[in-house]
Design a protein around this motif. Sequence first.
Motif, PDB file in Angstrom:
ATOM      1  N   VAL A 168      36.263 -36.897  74.122  1.00 60.51           N
ATOM      2  CA  VAL A 168      36.723 -36.787  72.945  1.00 60.51           C
ATOM      3  C   VAL A 168      35.890 -36.436  71.714  1.00 60.51           C
ATOM      4  N   VAL A 169      34.615 -36.314  72.178  1.00 62.31           N
ATOM      5  CA  VAL A 169      33.661 -35.723  71.109  1.00 62.31           C
ATOM      6  C   VAL A 169      33.552 -34.337  71.513  1.00 62.31           C
ATOM      7  N   ALA A 170      34.102 -33.533  70.680  1.00 60.60           N
ATOM      8  CA  ALA A 170      34.290 -32.038  70.856  1.00 60.60           C
ATOM      9  C   ALA A 170      33.271 -31.510  69.829  1.00 60.60           C
ATOM     10  N   ASP A 171      32.178 -30.641  70.071  1.00 59.62           N
ATOM     11  CA  ASP A 171      31.212 -30.072  68.979  1.00 59.62           C
ATOM     12  C   ASP A 171      30.364 -31.129  68.391  1.00 59.62           C
ATOM     13  N   GLY A 172      30.208 -32.487  68.817  1.00 58.50           N
ATOM     14  CA  GLY A 172      29.541 -33.537  67.919  1.00 58.50           C
ATOM     15  C   GLY A 172      30.497 -34.015  66.876  1.00 58.50           C
ATOM     16  N   ARG A 173      32.132 -33.731  67.179  1.00 57.24           N
ATOM     17  CA  ARG A 173      32.755 -34.329  65.968  1.00 57.24           C
ATOM     18  C   ARG A 173      33.892 -35.275  66.710  1.00 57.24           C
ATOM     19  N   PRO A 174      33.576 -36.683  66.586  1.00 58.02           N
ATOM     20  CA  PRO A 174      34.774 -37.533  67.104  1.00 58.02           C
ATOM     21  C   PRO A 174      36.045 -37.290  66.277  1.00 58.02           C
ATOM     22  N   PRO A 175      37.232 -37.749  66.958  1.00 57.52           N
ATOM     23  CA  PRO A 175      38.362 -37.465  66.369  1.00 57.52           C
ATOM     24  C   PRO A 175      38.946 -38.676  65.459  1.00 57.52           C
ATOM     25  N   THR A 176      39.655 -38.283  64.640  1.00 55.45           N
ATOM     26  CA  THR A 176      40.311 -39.123  63.596  1.00 55.45           C
ATOM     27  C   THR A 176      41.503 -39.763  64.163  1.00 55.45           C
ATOM     28  N   PRO A 177      42.113 -40.965  63.785  1.00 54.20           N
ATOM     29  CA  PRO A 177      43.153 -41.633  64.587  1.00 54.20           C
ATOM     30  C   PRO A 177      44.175 -40.567  65.113  1.00 54.20           C
ATOM     31  N   ASP A 178      44.674 -39.682  63.904  1.00 53.48           N
ATOM     32  CA  ASP A 178      45.804 -38.785  64.221  1.00 53.48           C
ATOM     33  C   ASP A 178      45.663 -37.832  65.450  1.00 53.48           C
ATOM     34  N   ARG A 179      44.140 -37.649  65.563  1.00 47.56           N
ATOM     35  CA  ARG A 179      43.782 -36.775  66.804  1.00 47.56           C
ATOM     36  C   ARG A 179      43.557 -37.720  67.931  1.00 47.56           C
ATOM     37  N   PHE A 180      43.830 -39.081  68.085  1.00 49.59           N
ATOM     38  CA  PHE A 180      43.217 -39.476  69.554  1.00 49.59           C
ATOM     39  C   PHE A 180      44.121 -38.912  70.502  1.00 49.59           C
ATOM     40  N   ALA A 181      45.427 -38.954  70.434  1.00 43.77           N
ATOM     41  CA  ALA A 181      46.273 -38.301  71.552  1.00 43.77           C
ATOM     42  C   ALA A 181      45.838 -37.006  71.967  1.00 43.77           C
ATOM     43  N   HIS A 182      45.564 -35.850  70.995  1.00 43.20           N
ATOM     44  CA  HIS A 182      45.227 -34.876  71.242  1.00 43.20           C
ATOM     45  C   HIS A 182      43.758 -34.851  71.801  1.00 43.20           C
ATOM     46  N   ALA A 183      42.940 -35.746  71.592  1.00 41.98           N
ATOM     47  CA  ALA A 183      41.463 -35.395  72.047  1.00 41.98           C
ATOM     48  C   ALA A 183      41.631 -35.987  73.339  1.00 41.98           C
ATOM     49  N   VAL A 184      42.223 -36.927  74.150  1.00 41.62           N
ATOM     50  CA  VAL A 184      42.442 -37.174  75.291  1.00 41.62           C
ATOM     51  C   VAL A 184      43.464 -36.286  76.359  1.00 41.62           C
ATOM     52  N   GLY A 185      43.910 -35.464  75.610  1.00 33.19           N
ATOM     53  CA  GLY A 185      44.594 -34.493  76.148  1.00 33.19           C
ATOM     54  C   GLY A 185      46.167 -34.875  76.776  1.00 33.19           C
ATOM     55  N   SER A 186      46.674 -35.868  75.885  1.00 31.26           N
ATOM     56  CA  SER A 186      47.878 -36.597  76.282  1.00 31.26           C
ATOM     57  C   SER A 186      48.822 -35.458  76.082  1.00 31.26           C
ATOM     58  N   PRO A 187      49.940 -35.451  77.025  1.00 27.71           N
ATOM     59  CA  PRO A 187      51.199 -34.586  76.579  1.00 27.71           C
ATOM     60  C   PRO A 187      52.079 -35.240  75.799  1.00 27.71           C
ATOM     61  N   LEU A 188      51.818 -36.331  75.061  1.00 28.33           N
ATOM     62  CA  LEU A 188      52.738 -36.953  74.134  1.00 28.33           C
ATOM     63  C   LEU A 188      52.044 -36.662  72.807  1.00 28.33           C
ATOM     64  N   ALA A 189      51.150 -35.982  72.742  1.00 26.77           N
ATOM     65  CA  ALA A 189      50.361 -35.990  71.324  1.00 26.77           C
ATOM     66  C   ALA A 189      51.179 -35.240  70.336  1.00 26.77           C
ATOM     67  N   ALA A 190      52.053 -34.258  70.664  1.00 28.02           N
ATOM     68  CA  ALA A 190      53.050 -33.504  69.742  1.00 28.02           C
ATOM     69  C   ALA A 190      54.112 -34.385  69.401  1.00 28.02           C
ATOM     70  N   ALA A 191      54.408 -35.447  70.091  1.00 26.20           N
ATOM     71  CA  ALA A 191      55.601 -36.160  69.953  1.00 26.20           C
ATOM     72  C   ALA A 191      55.376 -37.399  69.321  1.00 26.20           C
ATOM     73  N   GLN A 192      54.332 -37.789  68.723  1.00 23.26           N
ATOM     74  CA  GLN A 192      53.908 -39.044  68.121  1.00 23.26           C
ATOM     75  C   GLN A 192      54.469 -38.818  66.740  1.00 23.26           C
ATOM     76  N   PRO A 193      55.161 -39.900  66.138  1.00 19.02           N
ATOM     77  CA  PRO A 193      55.658 -39.846  64.566  1.00 19.02           C
ATOM     78  C   PRO A 193      54.681 -39.582  63.987  1.00 19.02           C
ATOM     79  N   ASP A 194      54.661 -38.953  62.775  1.00 23.73           N
ATOM     80  CA  ASP A 194      53.682 -38.872  61.703  1.00 23.73           C
ATOM     81  C   ASP A 194      53.269 -40.034  61.093  1.00 23.73           C
ATOM     82  N   GLY A 195      51.917 -40.226  61.049  1.00 27.11           N
ATOM     83  CA  GLY A 195      51.228 -41.342  60.602  1.00 27.11           C
ATOM     84  C   GLY A 195      51.278 -42.718  61.725  1.00 27.11           C
ATOM     85  N   TRP A 196      51.704 -42.146  62.842  1.00 31.99           N
ATOM     86  CA  TRP A 196      51.873 -43.607  63.768  1.00 31.99           C
ATOM     87  C   TRP A 196      50.574 -44.198  63.963  1.00 31.99           C
ATOM     88  N   ALA A 197      49.677 -43.389  64.450  1.00 33.19           N
ATOM     89  CA  ALA A 197      48.355 -44.109  64.530  1.00 33.19           C
ATOM     90  C   ALA A 197      47.803 -44.779  63.469  1.00 33.19           C
TER      91      ALA A 197
END
Length: 922
Positions: free
Chosen positions: A328-357
């Motif tokens: 999840v640490v890409a180029d030295g930058r850890p993710p913000t909560p809204d990017r948690f699912a994207h950072a771990v490569g989850s297929p549900l990343a795009a389906a999460q409701p806005d502001g859910w995390a």
Amino acid sequence: MEPSSVALRLATGALASLIGKLFVKEGPGAELVDRPVRLSSLVSFRGERRALGEPELRRLASELVRRAGRAVGPAEAPSQETVAELTDALTRALHALGDLDMDDVQAVHLGPEALAARLPRPRDLSADADARWDALLHTCCVHVLHFFTTRSTFAARARVEQTRMLHRLATTTDLLVERLGDRRAEDAAFERRWAEHVIARHGELTIHGLDIGHGHEWPLDAAYVPLEVTTPETEPGSADPPAPAGAGGSGGSGGSGDPSGLVLRAGDALAGRERVLLRGIAGSGKSTLVQWLAVTAARTHLGPPRDHPPGLDHLVGRVPFVLPLRRVVADGRPPTPDRFAHAVGSPLAAAQPDGWADRVLAAGRALLLVDGVDEVPERDRETVRRWIRDLMAAYPGNPWMVTARPSAVREDWLADRTGVRGFAELSLAPMSRTDIELFVTRWHEAADADPALGTALVTAVRTTDALARMAVNPLMCGLLCALHRDRNGFLPTDRRDLYEAALSMLLERRDLERGVDTTVGGIGPGAGTRLSRDALIQLLQRLAHWMIRNDRAEMDRADAVAQLARVLPAMAHHLTADADTVLRHLLERCGLLREPVPGRIDFVHRTFQDHLGAKAAVEEGDFPLLLDNAHRDRWEDVIRMAVALGRPAERARLLEGLLGGTEENFPPPPPVDEAGARAVRRVLLAADCVAHATELDPGTRRRVTDTVARLLPPADLRQARFLAHHGGALLLGLLPGPEGLTDEEAGAVVVTALKIGTDAALPLLARYRHHPSLWLRRQLAWNWHHFDAERYAREILADLDDEDLYVSVHTPEHLRLLRGLGGRARVQLVGTHRPEELITHLVPERLTHLWWRNLPAPGDHGAWTAGFPYLREIRVRRAAVAEGFGPPPGFTAAPHPEDPKAVLMTRDTGDTGERETGPTGS
């Protein structure tokens, strides 16, 4: 054929009498209503109350099959061949009832279908037998559960369990209501999908680095072993009974606070702690624990609260975020909560409701599992630290677990700016003996391997010091399991194979398979040098050799840097990093070194230090150094490995050197002086080394054998005690018998093994369980307090010939375990035991003689004896009578005819039975 239809066609009475034979007879007052009895102690084909042996169990299974076949009618009756198949399969299934980790109340709660699913399904049935199997097993399970409900203690225990379940259900439901609150419907629907995704992604274990042609994915539930964690002040293993050297383990108990010296199950690490920094060496189970916590929390979103494991209320309703830092640490930058699912490569990343995390974290409902601080470059770790602290400040109230290898971050790394510790720092403890056995069993189940292979491996680990030293964490246990299965139950006697496989996994394959950058030096992608396995071994050998030469278990960091600086010029053609950079790489990535405290370096396992140091010593020709220190405990493994690693002439030189100079001091005359003790130890070490010498001069081998033959078997108890004291575990593989030994020699062998006092002695002691010598069997019945009590009860006492034999009970645990074996007729109580303990744990149908070795505890003046109708004699010390312990009702007292310091209290039946002097101990 539907299972339910067969069950209906068999009246309850048709099988009730047969099913009843599977279980022990219920005794009056034998069970407490709030203590459900494990199935292993209920079945009648285990322990001492067993009414069924293997032949009887098979005949019972055959009759069950016959009656079930008769119930379906002559047109559908099975053939004789099918009956034989089903009888074999049902015998195995019924025998497995005693292996289920549950009690009768839990079994009834499961129901017949789920109970049947817990029993082994045969793999090799014919089509006709397979078509009938489910109906047959379901029918048997229906009647087994019906039998449980008819036991007089069942209803009371079920009410107690029901009350507890209702309380737990109410408590966890309140937790869910509090944590979930008024969620948006869209959030609730997505959280269910997220929970299913977490279970699917993390519900399997991946075993890296195993050179076998089998799958590497194992179901988490089947393979996970709940390990223990300790506070930094705890010395792992300090509370454990004696164990094979290096086996580790911990005998402490869990708790919810965090006092110095606390030991608790790793799954409870977050109970009562909002934030935990968990340290553990490579392969110790950090990532597996993260997976287990995530899956356990996720499941609370999919089922009723009563289905989650007891004691884990802190996970109910939590939304788990598993954040492996290497990913999840890409180029030295850890993710913000809204990017948690994207950072771990989850297929549900795009389906999460806005502001859910953000809403989950703000409500304090998240479970943040940050794995592998050591797996990000050192230059990025300060960024990770700030990221964690910023998230904690922005979203308070969420539990965290952060994992790292011991040397990756300093103590109080996550303390706040004022120095206040924000995280409780815990360390994974080495696997205990029970953990090892459970891991091996579950590994073989998950791998669909022959259970007999697992049993054989457990025995090998317990009896072989080399294996015991390696089986200290899941990674090494997995390696041993894989090698053992891959070689059809054969583990190489040549230690090089074991250690080379382990080194290959830790130094070469594991990080490559996990996609972790292992280059040394350089900045930016593609920079630096990837060290080969041979280069890494050369560097580690240099450190291990220095530590052995200087008789150190650890070294200053400055000394380590200096040693590496001396060898790096020889590698300058492909490695340009300086010694300090190389040392950091070895600490973080090789899995063999650690920095337990700042500025001090050691090997994670002394085994690897000894192996690598011995390899360097052989290459350097340091044979005089090895022989000069052969009498010292800390050098034994180094010499063993040097013999294993050396060439034939080098092996002969070492072995001849061990035997040289023993003639004038061997065998040692009484009284034994220091020279004699050293001579014995060197000879025993030479004998043990021969087993690891694959190619050896026959003359040298013969000389070692002839010299050892002058020692064994020990001639008497004096020599037995001497050999145990000076030879230790070296002797266990050499002790003979019982065949061909006199009673005195056999007794001396048993005393030798008992005095060694490690669980590795149990297989040897088990060979003497049926020896005709009553004195020898007294030693076995007395000495189990020196061993792991549960294992000793299972492997020694369960099958010990107890005719005319008192079995000694030293602790309340011994009482409990003895009851699980069906009780004994003659029991000797050592120490203070309360009357209520006797009522609870002694078996009324068995007890005839009681010997109270020490003063009885004050109680009901013997009223408890009314519950033991067959008790004929009570032996106590005269001092007990002087203190007011008079004869119980119906007993008369008289001086013991054979012991002037004892009083014999005899029931007024006219039958006093044979008087027994009991064990004296070795």
